[in-house]
Enzyme design. Structure first.
Site, PDB file in Angstrom:
ATOM      1  CB  THR A  74     -13.585  -4.653   8.850  1.00  0.00           C
ATOM      2  OG1 THR A  74     -12.945  -4.029   9.969  1.00  0.00           O
ATOM      3  CG2 THR A  74     -12.495  -4.949   7.813  1.00  0.00           C
ATOM      4  CG  ASP A  75     -13.543  -0.178  11.899  1.00  0.00           C
ATOM      5  OD1 ASP A  75     -12.961  -1.282  11.858  1.00  0.00           O
ATOM      6  OD2 ASP A  75     -13.853   0.379  12.975  1.00  0.00           O
ATOM      7  CD  GLU A  76      -9.262  -4.419  11.983  1.00  0.00           C
ATOM      8  OE1 GLU A  76      -8.238  -4.871  11.450  1.00  0.00           O
ATOM      9  OE2 GLU A  76      -9.758  -4.874  13.009  1.00  0.00           O
ATOM     10  CE1 TYR A 124     -10.558  -9.717   8.896  1.00  0.00           C
ATOM     11  CE2 TYR A 124     -10.040  -7.681  10.054  1.00  0.00           C
ATOM     12  CZ  TYR A 124     -10.976  -8.557   9.521  1.00  0.00           C
ATOM     13  OH  TYR A 124     -12.312  -8.266   9.602  1.00  0.00           O
ATOM     14  CE  LYS A 168     -13.706  -8.416   5.546  1.00  0.00           C
ATOM     15  NZ  LYS A 168     -14.751  -9.485   5.317  1.00  0.00           N
TER      16      LYS A 168
END
Ligand code: NAD
Ligand code: TDX
Length: 331
Positions: A122-124, A149, A153
């Site tokens: 993810t970009d997060e 979260y 990741k």
């Protein structure tokens, strides 16, 4: 014809991916999914894939399944930020230990034959960007995750790179922006608002709603993953984003209120709420020739609203529980 193992294939993006992979490639597909609250066997109705119910952190099961695969595409994760703020434990288990378990199985079987691992991320992992700048994330942005979260990741991405460098496994990583489309769980922003509005309830905007997400249709994400599997370079990371016009959460909610009919209200903000995400997918476009097909957010949302209207049987059973949980935190 090769064997592809897809973890998390009964979830939102994974189930859409399995359908696309069966349509566009000649792979045989096996799905490994634990069927958590987010997994739904019905997402794979009339899909010609073998289904194995199980945990990506189950060493023996994972080793046996990886032993039959040429390609492993790893979608399985705990995926919702708000849940990770309530209880992070499952996030560490699935996102970190689950990814480690898969990597060890890949390492084991890579000793005797070629096998490729693609990790969906993810970009997060990059944290967030200032609301009003022009900066974007790309493959070189430093990791700076905000939530449990995104931290798990980020940890899983680091594990994949370490297994490539230390043990020489063949792997690729993609970091994608916010997805929308059919089969997305009603806990997530867009389906939550669509289903609230269908129910005649107000849509729920966290805080001021000025935050920005870089929306991409799930089919564009999955087409990028297929392009990476077909033409990507082992060891590389690819940023995925559709360059949709900058749209605040408030503007998305206003669009949905127009499309479905209804109004919205402001509710409690998310603690530590990331401000803006924006991906620069230039490498993917340049090297692999990928282009998004859904470039008009309104049109993509209209199609998604139609899907939720036509498939109330799919989302209705979980809806009340999700809203009960949100109500506990004033959201
Ligand atoms: P989802 O929550 O809809 O689906 C996750 C799936 O994984 C479910 O089917 C669930 O049953 C399964 N799962 C969970 N724990 C498991 C375990 N221990 N063992 C086996 N299966 C397990 O998630 P999603 O939105 O489809 O996201 C899929 C992947 O894409 C995740 O890795 C997520 O981090 C990543 N991603 C999501 C987005 C997004 O906008 N949704 C954006 C970028 C990246
Ligand atoms: O009811 C809501 N109201 C609201 O304003 C909900 C559920 C969310 N929001 C806001 C929070 C975010 O700014 O909308 C934005 C999107 O929220 P989510 O759908 O929860 O997505 P986000 O937290 O941005 O993370 C998503 O994109 C990256 C996915 O859930 C992740 O799995 C992915 O990695």
């Amino acid at each position: 014809m090769g064997n592809m193992l897809v973890t998390g294939g009964a979830g939102f993006i994974g189930a859409n991916f399995v359908r696309m992979a069966l349509e566009r490639t000649d792979h045989r597909v096996t799905v490994l999914d634990k069927l958590t609250y987010a997994g739904n066997r019905a997402n794979l109705d009339s899909v010609d894939a073998e289904f194995v119910e199980g945990d990506v952190a189950d060493t023996a099961l994972v080793d046996a399944l990886v032993g039959e695969a040429d390609t492993v595409v790893h979608f399985a994760a705990e995926s919702h930020n708000d849940n990770s703020l309530r209880d992070p434990s499952a996030f560490v288990h699935t996102n970190v230990v689950g990814t480690y378990t898969l990597l060890e199985a890949i390492r084991n079987h890579s000793r005797t034959r070629p096998i490729h691992f693609h990790h969906i991320s993810t970009d997060e992992v990059y944290g967030d960007l200032p609301l009003y700048g022009d900066e974007r994330f790309d493959e070189h942005t430093a990791y700076n995750p905000s939530s449990p979260y995104s931290a798990t990741k980020a940890g899983s991405d680091h594990l994949v790179r370490a297994w490539v460098r230390s043990f020489g496994i063949s792997a690729t990583i993609s970091n994608c922006s916010n997805n929308y489309g059919p089969y997305q769980h009603v806990e997530k922003f867009i389906p939550r608002q669509i289903t609230n509005l269908i129910d005649g309830e107000p849509a729920k905007l966290y805080g001021t709603g000025e935050q920005v997400r870089d929306w991409i249709h799930v089919d564009d994400h999955n087409a990028a993953v297929l392009a990476i599997l077909e033409r990507g370079r082992p060891g590389e990371t690819y940023a995925i984003g559709a360059d949709t016009e900058r749209t605040t959460n408030k503007q998305v909610i206003e669009l949905l209120c127009e499309i479905v009919g209804g109004s919205f209200e402001h509710v409690a903000d998310r603690p530590g709420h990331d401000q803006r995400y924006q991906m620069d997918a230039a490498k993917l476009r340049r090297e692999l020739g990928w282009e998004p097909r859904y470039t008009d957010l309104r049109a993509g949302l209209e199609q998604t609203v139609e899907w939720y209207r036509a498939n109330e049987w799919w989302w209705r059973p979980g809806k009340a529980d999700v809203e009960k949980r949100y109500a506990l935190s004033g959201q």
